[in-house]
Design a protein around this motif. Structure first.
Motif, PDB file in Angstrom:
ATOM      1  N   ASP A   1       3.915  10.028  -7.341  1.00  0.00           N
ATOM      2  CA  ASP A   1       4.848  10.363  -8.420  1.00  0.00           C
ATOM      3  C   ASP A   1       4.108  10.577  -9.736  1.00  0.00           C
ATOM      4  O   ASP A   1       4.417  11.497 -10.493  1.00  0.00           O
ATOM      5  CB  ASP A   1       5.901   9.259  -8.583  1.00  0.00           C
ATOM      6  N   PHE A   2       3.102   9.730 -10.002  1.00  0.00           N
ATOM      7  CA  PHE A   2       2.323   9.880 -11.225  1.00  0.00           C
ATOM      8  C   PHE A   2       1.570  11.208 -11.234  1.00  0.00           C
ATOM      9  O   PHE A   2       1.559  11.921 -12.235  1.00  0.00           O
ATOM     10  CB  PHE A   2       1.333   8.718 -11.356  1.00  0.00           C
ATOM     11  N   ALA A   3       0.950  11.557 -10.095  1.00  0.00           N
ATOM     12  CA  ALA A   3       0.205  12.818 -10.022  1.00  0.00           C
ATOM     13  C   ALA A   3       1.135  14.007 -10.209  1.00  0.00           C
ATOM     14  O   ALA A   3       0.769  14.989 -10.878  1.00  0.00           O
ATOM     15  CB  ALA A   3      -0.523  12.910  -8.680  1.00  0.00           C
ATOM     16  N   LEU A   4       2.329  13.952  -9.646  1.00  0.00           N
ATOM     17  CA  LEU A   4       3.285  15.050  -9.825  1.00  0.00           C
ATOM     18  C   LEU A   4       3.733  15.154 -11.279  1.00  0.00           C
ATOM     19  O   LEU A   4       3.863  16.265 -11.806  1.00  0.00           O
ATOM     20  CB  LEU A   4       4.487  14.853  -8.897  1.00  0.00           C
ATOM     21  N   ASP A   5       3.950  14.018 -11.937  1.00  0.00           N
ATOM     22  CA  ASP A   5       4.318  14.037 -13.355  1.00  0.00           C
ATOM     23  C   ASP A   5       3.191  14.630 -14.199  1.00  0.00           C
ATOM     24  O   ASP A   5       3.430  15.434 -15.101  1.00  0.00           O
ATOM     25  CB  ASP A   5       4.649  12.626 -13.852  1.00  0.00           C
TER      26      ASP A   5
ATOM     27  N   ALA B   1       0.830  -1.205   0.000  1.00  0.00           N
ATOM     28  CA  ALA B   1       0.000   0.000   0.000  1.00  0.00           C
ATOM     29  C   ALA B   1       0.866   1.258   0.000  1.00  0.00           C
ATOM     30  O   ALA B   1       0.586   2.215  -0.735  1.00  0.00           O
ATOM     31  CB  ALA B   1      -0.931  -0.003   1.207  1.00  0.00           C
ATOM     32  N   ILE B   2       1.905   1.249   0.778  1.00  0.00           N
ATOM     33  CA  ILE B   2       2.810   2.399   0.820  1.00  0.00           C
ATOM     34  C   ILE B   2       3.510   2.569  -0.523  1.00  0.00           C
ATOM     35  O   ILE B   2       3.624   3.676  -1.052  1.00  0.00           O
ATOM     36  CB  ILE B   2       3.826   2.238   1.972  1.00  0.00           C
ATOM     37  N   GLU B   3       3.956   1.477  -1.089  1.00  0.00           N
ATOM     38  CA  GLU B   3       4.622   1.526  -2.398  1.00  0.00           C
ATOM     39  C   GLU B   3       3.668   2.049  -3.477  1.00  0.00           C
ATOM     40  O   GLU B   3       4.041   2.890  -4.296  1.00  0.00           O
ATOM     41  CB  GLU B   3       5.109   0.126  -2.767  1.00  0.00           C
ATOM     42  N   THR B   4       2.428   1.581  -3.456  1.00  0.00           N
ATOM     43  CA  THR B   4       1.434   2.046  -4.419  1.00  0.00           C
ATOM     44  C   THR B   4       1.133   3.526  -4.215  1.00  0.00           C
ATOM     45  O   THR B   4       0.982   4.275  -5.184  1.00  0.00           O
ATOM     46  CB  THR B   4       0.141   1.220  -4.287  1.00  0.00           C
ATOM     47  N   GLY B   5       1.061   3.959  -2.963  1.00  0.00           N
ATOM     48  CA  GLY B   5       0.841   5.379  -2.679  1.00  0.00           C
ATOM     49  C   GLY B   5       1.959   6.249  -3.228  1.00  0.00           C
ATOM     50  O   GLY B   5       1.697   7.317  -3.802  1.00  0.00           O
ATOM     51  N   HIS B   6       3.189   5.799  -3.082  1.00  0.00           N
ATOM     52  CA  HIS B   6       4.326   6.555  -3.622  1.00  0.00           C
ATOM     53  C   HIS B   6       4.268   6.617  -5.148  1.00  0.00           C
ATOM     54  O   HIS B   6       4.545   7.660  -5.745  1.00  0.00           O
ATOM     55  CB  HIS B   6       5.650   5.940  -3.171  1.00  0.00           C
TER      56      HIS B   6
END
Length: 115
Positions: free
Chosen positions: A51-55, A42-47
């Motif tokens: 990152d996708f949202a920032l891109d 879950a933490i990995e998916t959140g990161h």
């Protein structure tokens, strides 16, 4: 005699290897271990989502700047011209009273009515 010793040793080694493998798998399947693995995923998916949202946001800003330049939206504004406001949503007519709701027409097919 040598053959028997060889096969006995090979069997014992295979037994130890299999027992170790089974014990490791059982430890991975305990509730605590499964919860920890799920939390890590879950933490990995959140990161990854962050990152996708920032891109997406960075590329959106870049593309808006490109379109603004191409359409001349970033050109200097003449101070003598009146400013026109563009609304994304047109304002609806205000209700007579803020707590007044418009009644919907009766529909005999309404399954949510009280019987």
């Amino acid at each position: 005699m040598f053959r028997r010793t060889f096969w006995f040793t090979a069997g014992a080694a295979a037994g130890v290897w299999a027992t170790t493998k089974v014990n490791r798998k059982l430890k991975q399947l305990t509730p605590e271990s499964l919860a920890a693995q799920a939390a890590d995923k879950a933490i990995e998916t959140g990161h990854k989502l962050k990152d996708f949202a920032l891109d997406v946001r960075d590329n959106m800003v870049q593309r808006e700047a490109e379109l603004g330049g191409a359409l001349g939206l970033e050109a200097p504004v003449d101070p003598d011209l009146p400013v026109q406001r563009h609304y994304a949503v047109e304002a609806a007519e205000p209700a007579a009273h803020p707590n007044t709701y418009r009644k919907l027409p009766y529909n005999s097919n309404n399954r949510n009515e009280d019987h």
